[in-house]
Design a protein around this motif. Structure first.
Motif, PDB file in Angstrom:
ATOM      1  N   GLY A 155      37.514  14.450  37.083  1.00 51.97           N
ATOM      2  CA  GLY A 155      38.835  14.754  37.635  1.00 51.97           C
ATOM      3  C   GLY A 155      39.606  15.808  36.867  1.00 51.97           C
ATOM      4  O   GLY A 155      40.790  16.030  37.139  1.00 51.97           O
ATOM      5  N   SER A 156      38.949  16.465  35.910  1.00 49.82           N
ATOM      6  CA  SER A 156      39.635  17.487  35.110  1.00 49.82           C
ATOM      7  C   SER A 156      38.815  18.766  35.130  1.00 49.82           C
ATOM      8  O   SER A 156      37.735  18.834  34.531  1.00 49.82           O
ATOM      9  CB  SER A 156      39.810  16.992  33.669  1.00 49.82           C
ATOM     10  N   GLU A 157      39.322  19.767  35.833  1.00 52.50           N
ATOM     11  CA  GLU A 157      38.603  21.032  35.972  1.00 52.50           C
ATOM     12  C   GLU A 157      39.516  22.210  35.647  1.00 52.50           C
ATOM     13  O   GLU A 157      40.726  22.165  35.898  1.00 52.50           O
ATOM     14  CB  GLU A 157      38.082  21.205  37.399  1.00 52.50           C
ATOM     15  N   ILE A 158      38.916  23.248  35.095  1.00 51.63           N
ATOM     16  CA  ILE A 158      39.642  24.497  34.870  1.00 51.63           C
ATOM     17  C   ILE A 158      39.693  25.254  36.185  1.00 51.63           C
ATOM     18  O   ILE A 158      38.702  25.289  36.929  1.00 51.63           O
ATOM     19  CB  ILE A 158      38.936  25.350  33.790  1.00 51.63           C
ATOM     20  N   TYR A 159      40.836  25.838  36.493  1.00 47.76           N
ATOM     21  CA  TYR A 159      40.978  26.575  37.747  1.00 47.76           C
ATOM     22  C   TYR A 159      39.884  27.633  37.870  1.00 47.76           C
ATOM     23  O   TYR A 159      39.627  28.400  36.935  1.00 47.76           O
ATOM     24  CB  TYR A 159      42.323  27.291  37.809  1.00 47.76           C
ATOM     25  N   GLY A 160      39.256  27.696  39.043  1.00 49.89           N
ATOM     26  CA  GLY A 160      38.258  28.727  39.276  1.00 49.89           C
ATOM     27  C   GLY A 160      38.844  30.126  39.207  1.00 49.89           C
ATOM     28  O   GLY A 160      38.137  31.092  38.894  1.00 49.89           O
ATOM     29  N   PHE A 161      40.151  30.236  39.466  1.00 43.10           N
ATOM     30  CA  PHE A 161      40.795  31.547  39.443  1.00 43.10           C
ATOM     31  C   PHE A 161      40.910  32.089  38.016  1.00 43.10           C
ATOM     32  O   PHE A 161      41.260  33.253  37.827  1.00 43.10           O
ATOM     33  CB  PHE A 161      42.187  31.467  40.071  1.00 43.10           C
ATOM     34  N   ALA A 162      40.591  31.248  37.011  1.00 42.13           N
ATOM     35  CA  ALA A 162      40.605  31.718  35.622  1.00 42.13           C
ATOM     36  C   ALA A 162      39.595  32.852  35.436  1.00 42.13           C
ATOM     37  O   ALA A 162      39.825  33.784  34.654  1.00 42.13           O
ATOM     38  CB  ALA A 162      40.285  30.568  34.668  1.00 42.13           C
ATOM     39  N   VAL A 163      38.482  32.785  36.165  1.00 44.92           N
ATOM     40  CA  VAL A 163      37.472  33.845  36.097  1.00 44.92           C
ATOM     41  C   VAL A 163      38.061  35.154  36.618  1.00 44.92           C
ATOM     42  O   VAL A 163      37.839  36.228  36.046  1.00 44.92           O
ATOM     43  CB  VAL A 163      36.221  33.452  36.903  1.00 44.92           C
ATOM     44  N   VAL A 164      38.817  35.069  37.713  1.00 47.31           N
ATOM     45  CA  VAL A 164      39.460  36.254  38.280  1.00 47.31           C
ATOM     46  C   VAL A 164      40.463  36.833  37.284  1.00 47.31           C
ATOM     47  O   VAL A 164      40.565  38.061  37.131  1.00 47.31           O
ATOM     48  CB  VAL A 164      40.174  35.903  39.606  1.00 47.31           C
ATOM     49  N   ALA A 165      41.183  35.957  36.586  1.00 48.31           N
ATOM     50  CA  ALA A 165      42.163  36.419  35.595  1.00 48.31           C
ATOM     51  C   ALA A 165      41.482  37.216  34.488  1.00 48.31           C
ATOM     52  O   ALA A 165      41.988  38.248  34.041  1.00 48.31           O
ATOM     53  CB  ALA A 165      42.924  35.229  35.013  1.00 48.31           C
ATOM     54  N   VAL A 166      40.326  36.740  34.034  1.00 52.92           N
ATOM     55  CA  VAL A 166      39.575  37.449  32.989  1.00 52.92           C
ATOM     56  C   VAL A 166      39.136  38.822  33.494  1.00 52.92           C
ATOM     57  O   VAL A 166      39.267  39.836  32.798  1.00 52.92           O
ATOM     58  CB  VAL A 166      38.350  36.623  32.541  1.00 52.92           C
ATOM     59  N   VAL A 167      38.624  38.860  34.727  1.00 51.35           N
ATOM     60  CA  VAL A 167      38.178  40.126  35.315  1.00 51.35           C
ATOM     61  C   VAL A 167      39.357  41.096  35.435  1.00 51.35           C
ATOM     62  O   VAL A 167      39.232  42.295  35.138  1.00 51.35           O
ATOM     63  CB  VAL A 167      37.539  39.882  36.694  1.00 51.35           C
ATOM     64  N   LEU A 168      40.500  40.596  35.838  1.00 59.44           N
ATOM     65  CA  LEU A 168      41.685  41.449  35.969  1.00 59.44           C
ATOM     66  C   LEU A 168      42.145  41.968  34.605  1.00 59.44           C
ATOM     67  O   LEU A 168      42.606  43.107  34.497  1.00 59.44           O
ATOM     68  CB  LEU A 168      42.818  40.673  36.639  1.00 59.44           C
ATOM     69  N   GLY A 169      42.017  41.146  33.578  1.00 59.53           N
ATOM     70  CA  GLY A 169      42.365  41.597  32.227  1.00 59.53           C
ATOM     71  C   GLY A 169      41.484  42.746  31.773  1.00 59.53           C
ATOM     72  O   GLY A 169      41.973  43.742  31.219  1.00 59.53           O
ATOM     73  N   VAL A 170      40.184  42.622  32.027  1.00 62.18           N
ATOM     74  CA  VAL A 170      39.243  43.702  31.692  1.00 62.18           C
ATOM     75  C   VAL A 170      39.563  44.943  32.527  1.00 62.18           C
ATOM     76  O   VAL A 170      39.565  46.073  32.019  1.00 62.18           O
ATOM     77  CB  VAL A 170      37.787  43.243  31.926  1.00 62.18           C
ATOM     78  N   GLY A 171      39.835  44.726  33.807  1.00 63.31           N
ATOM     79  CA  GLY A 171      40.166  45.850  34.681  1.00 63.31           C
ATOM     80  C   GLY A 171      41.442  46.553  34.261  1.00 63.31           C
ATOM     81  O   GLY A 171      41.540  47.790  34.334  1.00 63.31           O
TER      82      GLY A 171
END
Length: 372
Positions: A195-211
């Motif tokens: 019942g405890s998951e990291i948001y999948g959008f965290a991956v998108v946030a990392v990609v946006l940071g690199v971008g």
């Protein structure tokens, strides 16, 4: 391979570190003056965060939201624009994208794409109002975005009426856009705790940071953005259209602001209602300042602020006011300004000293050559 300038690196790190240390010391002084233990609250928060996996996941998830909001602010800062409207842009984008997501009859993956694109377009369009006013009429973006925040709040309340885009839950006065179909929920990253998951959008946030880093440092647009932000007249002399850069950068800032609501909307809430977090945009300003508009610095700043937000909940159960964390965040903002100015002046003096040393060395060499 490019040689690392150690002094420049130290200067870049010194300001945020000094700001955090100053905020800690001043918060401790306030606690001591009020007759409380000046160290125990920090120990309680660290212990609460380190022994509870659920709390750690919550911190990471909040960090994701804060990171995206801070990136939106940072894009504006790079152009010397103060986009205070990130909070309104993010909430309006979350509401309208949630409404679109519940209305369009599309497969799950495609529905998620439509939701995300809608959020970016709404955030960009709302920020674009301030951009057009700035580029065409010279209206301060600080004033216009503050006003647009208030208008966004009123517009959201209006659109959430049951006769428009909202739905009233049975037996409740709560208004919502309606829950997204389960197929449109973005899968999370498992942590090993049920019942405890990291948001999948965290991956998108990392990609946006690199971008974001790549755009600023490896593209012509990034160069033009930094040049126009440093000096519009100098940028214009090199062929940069400053007004176009103002509009483009604020549209990009608004698009990123629209994405700030996606981690929560797609990862946990699955609907927009009036309890959606408020103030995320203003927190993003603090984080962008603390991280010096650098994607890595912003990540650490977002993690720190998220830690203070989440871990402070334990203070209430241990005889301390959780507002201590809020005081610390406010002090960090003040300390960042003071620390940056202090470091900037020291760096300027150090640069002048180095130039003087180089000139003296060159003059000494020239005298020796003449004497020979």
């Amino acid at each position: 391979m490019k040689k690392i300038d150690k002094e420049r690196l130290i200067l870049a790190v010194a300001a945020p570190v000094l700001a955090v240390v100053f905020a800690l010391l001043l918060s401790s002084a306030i606690l001591l003056a009020s007759g409380r233990n000046p160290v125990e609250p920090y120990a309680l928060m660290v212990d609460y965060a380190t022994v509870n996996p659920d709390v750690q996941v919550l911190i990471v998830n909040r960090t994701t939201t804060y990171y995206l909001a801070a990136l939106a602010v940072a894009v504006g800062f790079r152009m010397n624009l103060f986009n205070i409207g990130v909070d309104g842009q993010y909430r309006l984008a979350a509401m309208l994208s949630a409404a679109v997501g519940t209305a369009v009859p599309l497969p799950g993956g495609l529905r998620i794409v439509v939701i995300v694109v809608t959020a970016m377009l709404v955030g960009a369009a709302w920020a674009g109002i301030a951009g057009v006013l700035k580029a065409t009429r010279g209206v301060s973006e600080v004033v216009s975005t503050i006003m647009l925040n208030a208008i966004a709040t009123a517009l959201i309340a209006y659109l959430l009426q049951p006769s428009l885009l909202g739905k009233r839950l049975e037996g409740s006065n709560d208004l919502t856009t309606g829950e997204l179909p389960e197929s449109a929920w973005l899968p999370g990253i498992p942590t090993g705790t049920p019942g405890s998951e990291i948001y999948g959008f965290a991956v998108v946030a990392v990609v946006l940071g690199v971008g974001y880093w790549f755009m600023l440092n490896r593209t012509r647009f990034g160069f033009d953005l930094r040049a126009a932000g440093a000096s519009e007249s100098a940028a214009a002399a090199s062929g940069v259209n400053a007004k176009r850069m103002v509009l483009t950068s604020i549209l990009l800032s608004g698009a990123l602001a629209g994405l700030a609501g996606m981690p929560l909307l797609l990862g946990e809430a699955h609907e927009y209602n009036l309890s959606f977090p408020v103030g995320v945009g203003f927190t993003g300003i603090t984080i962008a300042l603390l991280g010096r508009n650098n994607p890595v610095g912003i990540a650490f700043g977002a993690l720190l602020i998220a830690f203070l937000d989440v871990a402070s909940q334990t203070l209430d159960y241990n005889g301390y006011d959780k507002e201590i964390a809020t005081i610390m965040q406010g002090l960090i903002v003040i300390a960042v300004v003071v620390a940056y100015e202090t470091v900037r002046r020291w760096g300027l003096r150090r640069q002048q000293q180095r130039v003087g040393e180089e000139l003296a060395r060159a003059n000494h060499t020239k005298v020796k050559e003449v004497s020979a």
